[in-house]
Design an enzyme around this catalytic site. Structure first.
Site, PDB file in Angstrom:
ATOM      1  N   ASP A   1     -25.273   6.106  29.626  1.00  0.00           N
ATOM      2  CA  ASP A   1     -24.490   6.161  28.295  1.00  0.00           C
ATOM      3  C   ASP A   1     -23.953   8.280  28.131  1.00  0.00           C
ATOM      4  O   ASP A   1     -22.874   7.898  27.363  1.00  0.00           O
ATOM      5  CB  ASP A   1     -25.494   6.479  27.509  1.00  0.00           C
ATOM      6  CG  ASP A   1     -25.935   5.421  26.625  1.00  0.00           C
ATOM      7  OD1 ASP A   1     -24.873   3.647  27.668  1.00  0.00           O
ATOM      8  OD2 ASP A   1     -26.814   4.480  26.249  1.00  0.00           O
ATOM      9  N   GLY A   2     -24.359   8.828  28.867  1.00  0.00           N
ATOM     10  CA  GLY A   2     -24.254  10.038  28.808  1.00  0.00           C
ATOM     11  C   GLY A   2     -22.261  10.639  30.371  1.00  0.00           C
ATOM     12  O   GLY A   2     -21.464  10.647  29.120  1.00  0.00           O
TER      13      GLY A   2
ATOM     14  N   ASN B   1     -20.936  10.281  18.892  1.00  0.00           N
ATOM     15  CA  ASN B   1     -22.723   9.878  18.499  1.00  0.00           C
ATOM     16  C   ASN B   1     -23.256  10.397  17.920  1.00  0.00           C
ATOM     17  O   ASN B   1     -23.071   9.754  16.655  1.00  0.00           O
ATOM     18  CB  ASN B   1     -23.378  10.553  19.998  1.00  0.00           C
ATOM     19  CG  ASN B   1     -23.872   9.251  20.590  1.00  0.00           C
ATOM     20  OD1 ASN B   1     -23.353   7.854  20.683  1.00  0.00           O
ATOM     21  ND2 ASN B   1     -24.822   9.507  21.975  1.00  0.00           N
ATOM     22  N   ASP B   2     -22.295  11.026  17.243  1.00  0.00           N
ATOM     23  CA  ASP B   2     -23.761  12.124  16.509  1.00  0.00           C
ATOM     24  C   ASP B   2     -23.127  13.815  16.480  1.00  0.00           C
ATOM     25  O   ASP B   2     -22.587  14.461  17.137  1.00  0.00           O
ATOM     26  CB  ASP B   2     -25.338  12.407  16.221  1.00  0.00           C
ATOM     27  CG  ASP B   2     -25.085  12.766  17.943  1.00  0.00           C
ATOM     28  OD1 ASP B   2     -24.220  13.451  18.300  1.00  0.00           O
ATOM     29  OD2 ASP B   2     -26.155  12.194  18.572  1.00  0.00           O
TER      30      ASP B   2
ATOM     31  N   TYR C   1     -30.110  10.387  19.771  1.00  0.00           N
ATOM     32  CA  TYR C   1     -31.609  11.874  19.064  1.00  0.00           C
ATOM     33  C   TYR C   1     -32.008  11.810  17.864  1.00  0.00           C
ATOM     34  O   TYR C   1     -32.659  11.800  17.268  1.00  0.00           O
ATOM     35  CB  TYR C   1     -30.420  13.060  18.903  1.00  0.00           C
ATOM     36  CG  TYR C   1     -31.141  14.675  18.478  1.00  0.00           C
ATOM     37  CD1 TYR C   1     -32.596  14.804  18.796  1.00  0.00           C
ATOM     38  CD2 TYR C   1     -30.326  15.933  18.011  1.00  0.00           C
ATOM     39  CE1 TYR C   1     -32.703  15.726  18.065  1.00  0.00           C
ATOM     40  CE2 TYR C   1     -31.042  16.955  17.206  1.00  0.00           C
ATOM     41  CZ  TYR C   1     -32.763  16.524  17.852  1.00  0.00           C
ATOM     42  OH  TYR C   1     -32.842  17.838  17.693  1.00  0.00           O
TER      43      TYR C   1
END
Length: 287
Positions: free
Chosen positions: A73-74, A141-142, A184
């Protein structure tokens, strides 16, 4: 059809693919196939990534219509940050760990392979620094703020321009897309949601006050502002966008971008619900 001749052909194809600027709401997922796949290949640092890429090198092209990402995913996150402006689908092949955004297997012959494209949002993040300087960035993502000293952060939460919580005392607060809900945000106690859910997650880290605090799933139309209301000399906060530091901030505004989105491709055999369940429940052997 009205877009023909007004925009570049790849942009016109993107508009057609998702039914944008029509009288109907664009679908969150569509089925496509590429009779003549032309790949841009992005390999992560995993030892197996280059080996897994080998069967697909014959499809590489300087004019790609599909981005193949090999890794975890990274690796997918890095590829999206670097190449989302190409407006091409991202097709992942897992060479990492769980890989929420990656297919476990792909056929060696990609020509004509049916794919399901999920149109996933990006977050528009506006920050105001301690010195009053403003900045804007995008997150897949965030985005979050957290304390930058030994003292807990004091944060006010506004949603759609209305104050909802006058003071949250915590290590930090985070806003996540569905793809970020399993990252996270999950460590902050949020429940991961399916990738095509029309929500954003608001979660807190080590929230001391208010006592009732729990992670929230907000409509994806929500605009969230997190403002530091503590003494900046005693309770400074710093910001992060997709894990990348942006320095000390006074406030952070987060909402789904009205223009930026990413297409992530999966084979029909990929089961979003099954993968989500595997991430939520430990295997029978407890590993």
């Amino acid at each position: 059809d009205a877009a023909e001749g007004l925009v570049a052909p790849p942009v016109a194809e993107y508009l057609r693919r998702h039914g944008l600027f029509t009288s109907t709401l664009p679908p969150r997922e569509i089925r496509v196939s590429f009779d003549a796949p032309r790949l841009k290949i992005v390999c992560g640092p995993q030892p197996d990534a280059e080996d897994r890429a080998a069967p697909y090198r014959r499809y590489e092209s300087p004019e790609p219509n599909l981005i193949l990402v090999l890794g975890g995913d990274g690796s997918m996150m890095h590829a999206i940050r670097e190449h989302w402006r190409l407006r091409l689908p991202f097709l992942g092949l897992n060479a990492g760990h769980l890989g929420h955004l990656m297919n476990e297997e792909l056929p060696a012959d990609l020509a004509g392979t049916p794919l399901v494209l999920y149109r996933m949002p990006m977050l528009r993040v506006d920050t105001v620094g301690e010195d009053g300087a403003t900045a804007r960035a995008l997150a897949f993502n965030d985005a979050w703020v957290e304390r930058d000293s030994g003292q807990g952060a004091w944060l006010q939460v506004d949603v759609n321009g209305e104050m909802r919580v006058e003071k949250v005392v915590a290590d930090g607060l985070l806003v996540a897309t569905p793809s970020g809900s399993s990252a996270y945000a999950r460590a902050m106690g949020a429940t991961p949601v399916p990738l095509n859910s029309p929500v954003v997650t608001l979660a807190g880290s080590n929230v001391f006050h208010p006592r009732f605090w729990k992670p929230l799933a907000l409509p994806d139309t929500a605009a969230v502002r997190m403002t530091s209301v503590g003494d900046p000399a005693k309770r400074p906060v710093r910001g992060f966008i997709d894990g990348l530091p942006v320095g000390r901030v006074k406030s952070m505004d987060v909402r789904v971008s009205p223009v930026a989105a990413v297409e992530v491709a999966f084979t029909p055999a990929f089961d979003l619900s099954a993968k989500l369940l595997r991430s939520l429940f430990p295997p029978a052997d407890g590993g």
